[in-house]
Design a protein around this motif. Structure first.
Motif, PDB file in Angstrom:
ATOM      1  N   LEU A 113       1.090 -16.368  -0.122  1.00  0.00           N
ATOM      2  CA  LEU A 113      -0.058 -15.690   0.475  1.00  0.00           C
ATOM      3  C   LEU A 113      -1.295 -15.858  -0.404  1.00  0.00           C
ATOM      4  O   LEU A 113      -2.390 -16.162   0.095  1.00  0.00           O
TER       5      LEU A 113
ATOM      6  N   ILE B  63      -3.569  -8.900  -4.003  1.00  0.00           N
ATOM      7  CA  ILE B  63      -2.191  -8.472  -3.767  1.00  0.00           C
ATOM      8  C   ILE B  63      -1.804  -7.426  -4.808  1.00  0.00           C
ATOM      9  O   ILE B  63      -2.013  -7.621  -6.007  1.00  0.00           O
TER      10      ILE B  63
ATOM     11  N   ILE C 238      -3.294  -2.977   3.443  1.00  0.00           N
ATOM     12  CA  ILE C 238      -2.160  -3.178   4.345  1.00  0.00           C
ATOM     13  C   ILE C 238      -0.857  -3.085   3.571  1.00  0.00           C
ATOM     14  O   ILE C 238      -0.736  -3.638   2.470  1.00  0.00           O
TER      15      ILE C 238
ATOM     16  N   ALA D 215      -3.611  -6.556   0.051  1.00  0.00           N
ATOM     17  CA  ALA D 215      -2.307  -6.734   0.690  1.00  0.00           C
ATOM     18  C   ALA D 215      -1.229  -6.250  -0.262  1.00  0.00           C
ATOM     19  O   ALA D 215      -1.186  -6.671  -1.416  1.00  0.00           O
TER      20      ALA D 215
ATOM     21  N   ASN E  41       2.013  -0.627   7.896  1.00  0.00           N
ATOM     22  CA  ASN E  41       2.767  -1.643   8.614  1.00  0.00           C
ATOM     23  C   ASN E  41       4.214  -1.782   8.146  1.00  0.00           C
ATOM     24  O   ASN E  41       5.079  -2.151   8.934  1.00  0.00           O
TER      25      ASN E  41
ATOM     26  N   CYS F 133       3.213  -6.801   3.523  1.00  0.00           N
ATOM     27  CA  CYS F 133       2.525  -8.078   3.761  1.00  0.00           C
ATOM     28  C   CYS F 133       3.345  -9.304   3.397  1.00  0.00           C
ATOM     29  O   CYS F 133       2.802 -10.408   3.344  1.00  0.00           O
TER      30      CYS F 133
ATOM     31  N   MET G 287       2.992  -5.438  -1.101  1.00  0.00           N
ATOM     32  CA  MET G 287       4.393  -5.699  -0.800  1.00  0.00           C
ATOM     33  C   MET G 287       5.217  -5.236  -1.985  1.00  0.00           C
ATOM     34  O   MET G 287       4.689  -5.012  -3.084  1.00  0.00           O
TER      35      MET G 287
ATOM     36  N   GLY H 141       1.991  -7.906   8.846  1.00  0.00           N
ATOM     37  CA  GLY H 141       1.279  -7.636   7.604  1.00  0.00           C
ATOM     38  C   GLY H 141       0.670  -8.885   7.004  1.00  0.00           C
ATOM     39  O   GLY H 141      -0.519  -8.913   6.665  1.00  0.00           O
ATOM     40  N   ARG H 142       1.457  -9.945   6.877  1.00  0.00           N
ATOM     41  CA  ARG H 142       0.949 -11.188   6.302  1.00  0.00           C
ATOM     42  C   ARG H 142      -0.109 -11.816   7.207  1.00  0.00           C
ATOM     43  O   ARG H 142      -1.175 -12.231   6.730  1.00  0.00           O
TER      44      ARG H 142
ATOM     45  N   ALA I 293      -3.299  -9.745   6.984  1.00  0.00           N
ATOM     46  CA  ALA I 293      -4.040  -9.895   5.727  1.00  0.00           C
ATOM     47  C   ALA I 293      -4.963 -11.109   5.787  1.00  0.00           C
ATOM     48  O   ALA I 293      -6.146 -11.037   5.425  1.00  0.00           O
TER      49      ALA I 293
END
Length: 332
Positions: free
Chosen positions: A83, A96, A46, A70, A128, A49, A72, A54-55, A58
């Motif tokens: 997260l 992540i 994704i 995830a 996303n 996130c 970012m 997104g978050r 996940a």
């Protein structure tokens, strides 16, 4: 490919007949059992996130058993730490990675890391990451316009191109893109948001047809308004644009420009999890039966009528042509 679509072949008429013959109580029991899709064994990758869909997604997919990667931008950052902490507290299989979808090198490196974590090609990509900048089209300078298209359109394309070789090698995969009601409808003074989402709709519908031979499916998610962080970020970007609008452009729209950067979506009572729930449901569907588009909103889906007309027109126009097998495989 025969006149039977790939979807019909994969779904299997025998399974459909068995379900139709099942007593009503049995069907109810099956529906109840399916309320929480099982995503065990799936790798879900994704973008965007740090917040919002997104978050929430996940965590949702990981809670359903998926291995979640995830991504970012701008790591390290507090959103990544929170997260990771929440996932660790629940013993979720969540990882992540850093990706700024505007950066070709970060996309390539992030996808390579995600595939390493997944142990091969990614099963599901959820595109996303996105932004908004509001205001009349005339005041959208090239800096704002390029940022919007680079994030909302080219970012999705970068990610799709990066994961597709691995999906094709595996002979399967799913790509989700977060579009919008405004990918089918237009609101005055919404800036380049609708143009970018219209582009996403067209680009990924075309991709859906082209991926039929590779057993890779595409679904375009069309949310309505939700109380995500996009409103906060949108106001920041919009105020930056407003502060640099030349008077020669600004003097045509004083009332609209006065509102730029002041919008607030936090009062909406819609549940951000609606979107991850819809995506998880589609991931768990039988291959070949997944929809090309899914509107998501508890009350307002005005784009549904446009989706229907587009669907019928596409089938009528190209269904009988040499492209027909691809078109029918996606739309029927």
């Amino acid at each position: 490919m025969s006149d039977f679509s790939r979807r019909q072949l994969l779904a299997g008429t025998a399974a459909i007949a068995a379900l139709a013959a099942m007593p009503a109580r049995g069907q109810d029991a099956m529906a109840a059992a399916d309320t929480r899709p099982d995503l065990a064994g799936k790798s879900v990758f994704i973008t965007g996130c740090s917040s919002g869909f997104g978050r929430a997604g996940a965590l949702h997919y990981a809670r359903l058993g998926a291995k979640v990667i995830a991504s970012m931008r701008g790591l390290p950052r507090p959103e990544a730490e929170s997260l990771a902490a929440e996932a660790a507290a629940e013993n979720l299989d969540l990882h992540i990675v850093e990706i700024d979808v505007l950066d070709d090198e970060q996309v390539a490196a992030g996808v390579a890391e995600a595939e390493r974590i997944a142990g091969g090609g990614i099963d599901v990509l959820v595109n996303n990451a996105g932004i908004g900048i509001t205001g009349p089209i005339e005041v959208q300078d090239m800096e704002a316009t390029q940022l919007m298209f680079d994030t909302n359109v080219f970012g999705y394309l970068r990610m799709a191109r990066a994961v597709l070789p691995g999906m094709r090698a595996a002979g399967s995969g799913q790509i989700f893109v977060i579009s919008s009601q405004l990918g089918r409808l237009v609101v005055p003074s919404a800036g380049q948001y609708s143009p970018t989402k219209f582009a996403v709709e067209a680009m990924f519908e075309q991709l859906a047809y082209e991926l039929v031979p590779h057993n890779i499916e595409v679904t375009i998610i069309q949310p309505g308004g939700y109380p995500t962080e996009i409103w906060v970020n949108r106001n920041r970007y919009t105020r930056e644009l407003r502060d640099r609008i030349p008077e020669s452009h600004a003097n045509g729209y004083p009332a609209l420009i006065a509102r730029m950067g002041t919008e607030d979506g936090s009062g909406r009572d819609t549940d951000v999890l609606d979107v991850p729930r819809a995506i998880a449901e589609i991931i768990a569907m039988m291959p070949g039966s997944r929809p090309l588009r899914r509107p998501v909103h508890p009350q307002r889906i005005p784009q549904a009528a446009i989706n229907t007309v587009s669907h019928e027109t596409q089938l009528a126009w190209l269904g009988p042509s040499g492209y027909g097998p691809w078109i029918r495989s996606v739309l029927t």
